[in-house]
Motif scaffolding. Structure first.
Motif, mmCIF file in Angstrom:
data_model
loop_
_atom_site.group_PDB
_atom_site.id
_atom_site.type_symbol
_atom_site.label_atom_id
_atom_site.label_comp_id
_atom_site.label_asym_id
_atom_site.label_seq_id
_atom_site.Cartn_x
_atom_site.Cartn_y
_atom_site.Cartn_z
ATOM 1 N N GLN A 147 9.745 6.247 -10.896
ATOM 2 C CA GLN A 147 8.443 6.452 -11.386
ATOM 3 C C GLN A 147 8.035 5.047 -11.705
ATOM 4 O OE1 GLN A 147 6.660 8.939 -11.651
ATOM 5 N NE2 GLN A 147 8.334 9.921 -10.087
ATOM 6 N N ARG A 148 8.780 3.983 -12.297
ATOM 7 C CA ARG A 148 8.226 2.806 -12.724
ATOM 8 C C ARG A 148 7.527 2.234 -11.519
ATOM 9 N NH1 ARG A 148 14.040 -0.177 -13.821
ATOM 10 N NH2 ARG A 148 14.294 1.357 -12.058
ATOM 11 N N LEU A 149 7.772 2.109 -10.495
ATOM 12 C CA LEU A 149 7.081 1.895 -9.350
ATOM 13 C C LEU A 149 5.507 2.365 -9.344
ATOM 14 C CD1 LEU A 149 6.419 0.157 -6.690
ATOM 15 C CD2 LEU A 149 7.752 1.909 -5.351
ATOM 16 N N TRP A 150 5.454 3.835 -9.462
ATOM 17 C CA TRP A 150 4.438 4.510 -9.122
ATOM 18 C C TRP A 150 3.395 4.347 -10.460
ATOM 19 C CZ3 TRP A 150 2.949 5.706 -4.372
ATOM 20 C CH2 TRP A 150 4.012 5.927 -3.521
ATOM 21 N N ARG A 151 3.711 3.845 -11.377
ATOM 22 C CA ARG A 151 3.085 3.602 -12.455
ATOM 23 C C ARG A 151 2.049 2.149 -12.196
ATOM 24 N NH1 ARG A 151 6.837 4.071 -17.637
ATOM 25 N NH2 ARG A 151 8.374 4.779 -16.006
ATOM 26 N N LEU A 152 2.598 1.486 -11.250
ATOM 27 C CA LEU A 152 1.824 0.199 -10.857
ATOM 28 C C LEU A 152 1.104 0.402 -9.553
ATOM 29 C CD1 LEU A 152 4.944 -2.099 -11.214
ATOM 30 C CD2 LEU A 152 3.258 -1.805 -13.017
ATOM 31 N N VAL A 153 1.075 1.484 -8.700
ATOM 32 C CA VAL A 153 0.506 1.542 -7.527
ATOM 33 C C VAL A 153 -1.036 1.951 -7.738
ATOM 34 C CG1 VAL A 153 0.710 2.707 -5.309
ATOM 35 C CG2 VAL A 153 2.782 1.585 -6.145
ATOM 36 N N ASP A 154 -1.769 1.549 -7.177
ATOM 37 C CA ASP A 154 -3.223 2.336 -7.329
ATOM 38 C C ASP A 154 -3.293 3.259 -6.220
ATOM 39 O OD1 ASP A 154 -5.865 2.646 -7.378
ATOM 40 O OD2 ASP A 154 -6.350 0.884 -6.084
ATOM 41 N N LEU A 155 -3.383 4.508 -6.703
ATOM 42 C CA LEU A 155 -3.531 5.769 -6.030
ATOM 43 C C LEU A 155 -4.965 6.576 -5.967
ATOM 44 C CD1 LEU A 155 -0.524 7.613 -7.382
ATOM 45 C CD2 LEU A 155 -0.704 6.457 -4.926
ATOM 46 N N THR A 156 -5.865 5.642 -6.333
ATOM 47 C CA THR A 156 -7.352 6.197 -5.935
ATOM 48 C C THR A 156 -7.770 6.739 -4.765
ATOM 49 O OG1 THR A 156 -8.176 3.926 -6.055
ATOM 50 C CG2 THR A 156 -8.049 5.148 -8.067
ATOM 51 N N ALA A 157 -7.346 5.850 -3.532
ATOM 52 C CA ALA A 157 -7.638 6.062 -2.361
ATOM 53 C C ALA A 157 -6.839 7.336 -1.679
ATOM 54 C CB ALA A 157 -7.313 4.845 -1.490
ATOM 55 N N SER A 169 0.834 -1.262 -0.005
ATOM 56 C CA SER A 169 0.081 0.060 -0.045
ATOM 57 C C SER A 169 0.978 1.326 0.146
ATOM 58 C CB SER A 169 -0.816 -0.052 1.184
ATOM 59 O OG SER A 169 -0.049 0.133 2.225
ATOM 60 N N VAL A 170 0.200 2.363 -0.088
ATOM 61 C CA VAL A 170 1.006 3.721 -0.251
ATOM 62 C C VAL A 170 1.681 3.863 1.239
ATOM 63 C CG1 VAL A 170 0.985 6.077 -0.473
ATOM 64 C CG2 VAL A 170 -0.295 4.821 -2.181
ATOM 65 N N ARG A 171 0.866 3.410 2.308
ATOM 66 C CA ARG A 171 1.606 3.706 3.483
ATOM 67 C C ARG A 171 2.725 2.516 3.791
ATOM 68 N NH1 ARG A 171 -2.876 4.125 7.273
ATOM 69 N NH2 ARG A 171 -2.417 6.352 7.193
ATOM 70 N N GLU A 172 2.688 1.444 3.190
ATOM 71 C CA GLU A 172 3.834 0.573 3.308
ATOM 72 C C GLU A 172 5.024 0.906 2.443
ATOM 73 O OE1 GLU A 172 1.161 -3.423 4.245
ATOM 74 O OE2 GLU A 172 1.289 -2.762 2.291
ATOM 75 N N LEU A 173 4.674 1.496 1.467
ATOM 76 C CA LEU A 173 5.680 2.091 0.340
ATOM 77 C C LEU A 173 6.516 3.254 1.303
ATOM 78 C CD1 LEU A 173 4.124 2.051 -3.264
ATOM 79 C CD2 LEU A 173 6.022 0.746 -2.227
ATOM 80 N N VAL A 174 5.680 4.071 1.909
ATOM 81 C CA VAL A 174 6.462 4.954 2.586
ATOM 82 C C VAL A 174 7.416 4.645 3.670
ATOM 83 C CG1 VAL A 174 6.066 7.262 3.985
ATOM 84 C CG2 VAL A 174 4.702 6.965 1.936
ATOM 85 N N ARG A 175 6.922 3.687 4.434
ATOM 86 C CA ARG A 175 7.695 2.898 5.495
ATOM 87 C C ARG A 175 8.854 2.139 4.810
ATOM 88 N NH1 ARG A 175 2.809 0.812 9.111
ATOM 89 N NH2 ARG A 175 2.205 2.937 9.962
ATOM 90 N N ALA A 176 8.819 1.449 3.563
ATOM 91 C CA ALA A 176 9.655 0.848 2.987
ATOM 92 C C ALA A 176 10.770 1.677 2.476
ATOM 93 C CB ALA A 176 9.065 -0.075 1.850
ATOM 94 N N GLY A 177 10.435 2.990 2.203
ATOM 95 C CA GLY A 177 11.599 3.843 1.743
ATOM 96 C C GLY A 177 12.492 4.266 2.901
ATOM 97 N N ARG A 178 12.163 4.032 4.045
ATOM 98 C CA ARG A 178 12.776 4.154 5.197
ATOM 99 C C ARG A 178 13.773 3.203 5.538
ATOM 100 N NH1 ARG A 178 7.898 6.463 8.608
ATOM 101 N NH2 ARG A 178 7.466 8.364 7.435
ATOM 102 N N VAL A 179 14.014 1.975 4.875
ATOM 103 C CA VAL A 179 14.533 0.924 5.266
ATOM 104 C C VAL A 179 16.137 1.248 5.067
ATOM 105 C CG1 VAL A 179 15.308 -1.395 4.656
ATOM 106 C CG2 VAL A 179 12.689 -0.766 5.230
ATOM 107 N N CYS A 180 16.373 1.470 3.582
ATOM 108 C CA CYS A 180 17.841 1.847 3.356
ATOM 109 C C CYS A 180 17.895 2.960 2.389
ATOM 110 C CB CYS A 180 18.692 0.684 3.285
ATOM 111 S SG CYS A 180 17.980 -0.304 1.599
#
Length: 64
Positions: A46-56, A25-36
């Motif tokens: 941008q390749r990732l965000w083309r695959l993510v559902d942002l409607t919510a 999810s978007v929230r989980e992606l933000v957290r994953a971005g803090r790993v390293c």
């Protein structure tokens, strides 16, 4: 415990990691971005965000 020591995500190519991250999810992606630093770069890709559902998240401004 030895079976876990051989599991290292650093050896996976970026396109595979982006595919895996696209299931979060978007929230989980933000957290994953803090790993390293590498994951932070992948989460901003941008390749990732083309695959993510942002409607919510329509109308919400995110700062990464």
């Amino acid at each position: 415990m030895d079976e876990f020591s051989a599991c290292n995500l650093d050896y996976l190519p970026e396109n595979i990691l982006i595919d895996v991250l696209s299931y979060l999810s978007v929230r989980e992606l933000v957290r994953a971005g803090r790993v390293c630093k590498r994951w932070k770069r992948l989460v901003k890709d941008q390749r990732l965000w083309r695959l993510v559902d942002l409607t919510a998240w329509k109308g919400v401004r995110m700062l990464l």
